[in-house]
Write a protein that holds these residues in place. Structure first.
Motif, mmCIF file in Angstrom:
data_model
loop_
_atom_site.group_PDB
_atom_site.id
_atom_site.type_symbol
_atom_site.label_atom_id
_atom_site.label_comp_id
_atom_site.label_asym_id
_atom_site.label_seq_id
_atom_site.Cartn_x
_atom_site.Cartn_y
_atom_site.Cartn_z
ATOM 1 N N ASP A 111 -8.735 -0.403 -0.152
ATOM 2 C CA ASP A 111 -7.877 -0.712 0.995
ATOM 3 C C ASP A 111 -8.077 -2.141 1.488
ATOM 4 N N PHE A 112 -9.289 -2.678 1.343
ATOM 5 C CA PHE A 112 -9.541 -4.040 1.821
ATOM 6 C C PHE A 112 -8.676 -5.057 1.078
ATOM 7 N N ASP A 113 -8.395 -4.775 -0.169
ATOM 8 C CA ASP A 113 -7.604 -5.710 -0.973
ATOM 9 C C ASP A 113 -6.134 -5.708 -0.585
ATOM 10 N N ASP A 114 -5.711 -4.758 0.248
ATOM 11 C CA ASP A 114 -4.328 -4.735 0.710
ATOM 12 C C ASP A 114 -4.052 -5.863 1.699
ATOM 13 N N TRP A 115 -5.129 -6.376 2.305
ATOM 14 C CA TRP A 115 -4.939 -7.469 3.267
ATOM 15 C C TRP A 115 -4.769 -8.790 2.529
ATOM 16 N N SER A 116 -3.882 -9.643 3.051
ATOM 17 C CA SER A 116 -3.720 -11.012 2.556
ATOM 18 C C SER A 116 -3.115 -11.832 3.689
ATOM 19 N N TRP A 117 -3.041 -13.142 3.501
ATOM 20 C CA TRP A 117 -2.458 -13.988 4.537
ATOM 21 C C TRP A 117 -0.977 -13.688 4.717
ATOM 22 N N SER A 118 -0.358 -13.151 3.692
ATOM 23 C CA SER A 118 1.063 -12.776 3.812
ATOM 24 C C SER A 118 1.245 -11.308 4.187
ATOM 25 N N ASN A 119 0.159 -10.583 4.266
ATOM 26 C CA ASN A 119 0.200 -9.156 4.629
ATOM 27 C C ASN A 119 -0.994 -8.846 5.531
ATOM 28 N N GLN A 120 -0.928 -9.384 6.727
ATOM 29 C CA GLN A 120 -2.067 -9.300 7.643
ATOM 30 C C GLN A 120 -2.057 -7.956 8.380
#
Length: 391
Positions: free
Chosen positions: A32-41
């Motif tokens: 789940d941590f990898d779901d975060w990104s600068w384009s998907n905060q």
């Protein structure tokens, strides 16, 4: 990333209001941590400060990683090693940061977390570690020997304004609970702490500090600096539990400790209330039974004998057990049974003292003789006339 579960903190447990929670529910996974990104905060965590290996090398989730006293379904493991260099820096780093739209940098807030280490992959005390720190380092935990110095230092320290105000020798397996007491308005910060399941107590009263946060600069993790200038590739594991930010009154209970106590207390009170109600009902039933026995005794010839006090009747209530020293056995022409009658004590005692039982007439002649004897006795008394017995 799946949302965290605030159900880990029942309303009866919390003293204040949760602005942000980093507590993991049972369905959360490392992926789940990898779901975060600068384009998907997506909330609740930012995940970008780490080494070049897979996320699972640096983060772990498990019920065995939590403080056993906490309400979390899972705790967090953060790992640093020889690959934990971020963006070409010489520091080894594995850090999570809150992702939230809440304001975590205004007013008077409490930043909660619990921290532990293990004898497996223990921290290297010859390195400086910066833990649970803000970007400006106005407050943070530190562990180990200061960067540029030599030797080994097993001290876990709490710093505010660059000064150590509290310290303890780090013990593997122990859970250290903390709450940063941050008053952004008055520029002060204090510390509340405890061990294991113990409630938080104030260990450092608020001191002056340049407290500030943009709500995305609290680093939940570890930054390690080489104490002697040489890095170590060995893994270090740090474990986290009960991470959340609170406003209003401070919650001092760790996880369910307060809730359980409160529930136990409520349950006890409810039980007491239920017992009282049952006692009242039982007492009323006993009184009704006594009345029924007395009514039966008045209309039906009976033989009264003394019997030993019943323990069940004495347990109904204190007042009943104190006054009830005996029960009464009632024998009727059709049946015989033992009935607990607390109100019939005087009758039973008198019968026992007399040491005899009342005769029961069995023939018509005996009944007539009794009636004659009764009439004779009554007529012999002054003021009584035969007309009083007219039908």
């Amino acid at each position: 990333m799946k949302p965290v579960s605030l159900l880990a903190f029942p309303a009866s447990t919390l003293a204040g209001s949760v602005l942000w929670s980093g507590i993991f529910n049972s369905s959360a996974t490392v992926a789940d941590f990898d779901d975060w990104s600068w384009s998907n905060q997506i909330e609740p965590w930012q995940w970008y400060i780490h080494g070049s290996d897979n996320t699972s090398e640096y983060l772990g989730l498990s019920s065995s990683y939590k403080n056993p006293a906490a309400s979390d379904a899972q705790g967090l493991r953060t790992t640093i090693d020889g690959t934990s260099y971020w963006e070409g820096q010489t520091m080894e780093r594995t850090e999570l940061i809150p992702q939230t739209t809440s304001d975590l940098g205004s007013g008077h807030l409490y930043y909660h977390f619990s921290l532990s280490t293990s004898s497996t992959n223990p921290p290297n005390a010859t390195y400086e570690h910066q833990i649970a720190f803000f970007e400006s380092h106005f407050t943070e935990l530190q562990y180990g020997t200061a960067s540029g110095s030599s030797g080994s230092d097993n001290t876990l320290r709490w710093n505010a304004g660059g000064t150590t105000h509290w310290s303890v020798q780090l013990e593997a397996g122990n859970w250290y609970n903390f709450a940063y007491d941050i008053d952004f308005t008055n520029q002060k910060v204090g510390l509340w702490a405890s061990n294991g399941s113990e409630v938080l107590t104030e260990v450092v009263s608020p001191v002056s500090a340049s407290a500030s946060s943009n709500s995305a600069d609290w680093h939940v993790g570890v930054l390690r600096l080489a104490g002697s200038g040489v890095n170590d590739d060995a893994k270090e594991d740090w474990f986290w539990s009960g991470v959340y930010v609170e406003e209003g009154e401070l919650t001092t209970a760790i996880g369910e400790g307060s809730s359980s106590s409160s529930s136990s207390s409520s349950s006890s009170s409810a039980s007491s209330g239920s017992s009282s109600a049952e006692a009242t009902t039982a007492a009323a039933a006993a009184a009704a039974s006594a009345a029924a026995v007395q009514t039966t005794a008045a209309s039906t010839p009976t033989e009264v004998v003394a019997v030993q006090s019943s323990s069940s009747s004495s347990s109904i209530s204190t007042s009943t057990s104190t006054s009830s020293t005996a029960t009464t056995a009632v024998t009727t022409p059709t049946a015989s049974s033992i009935i607990a009658t607390p109100t019939a004590v005087a009758t039973t005692t008198a019968a026992t003292a007399a040491g005899s039982s009342l005769p029961v007439p069995t023939t018509a002649a005996e009944i007539l003789d009794d009636v004659k004897a009764l009439l004779t006795a009554l007529l012999a008394r002054g003021g009584v006339h035969a007309r009083d017995f007219a039908i």
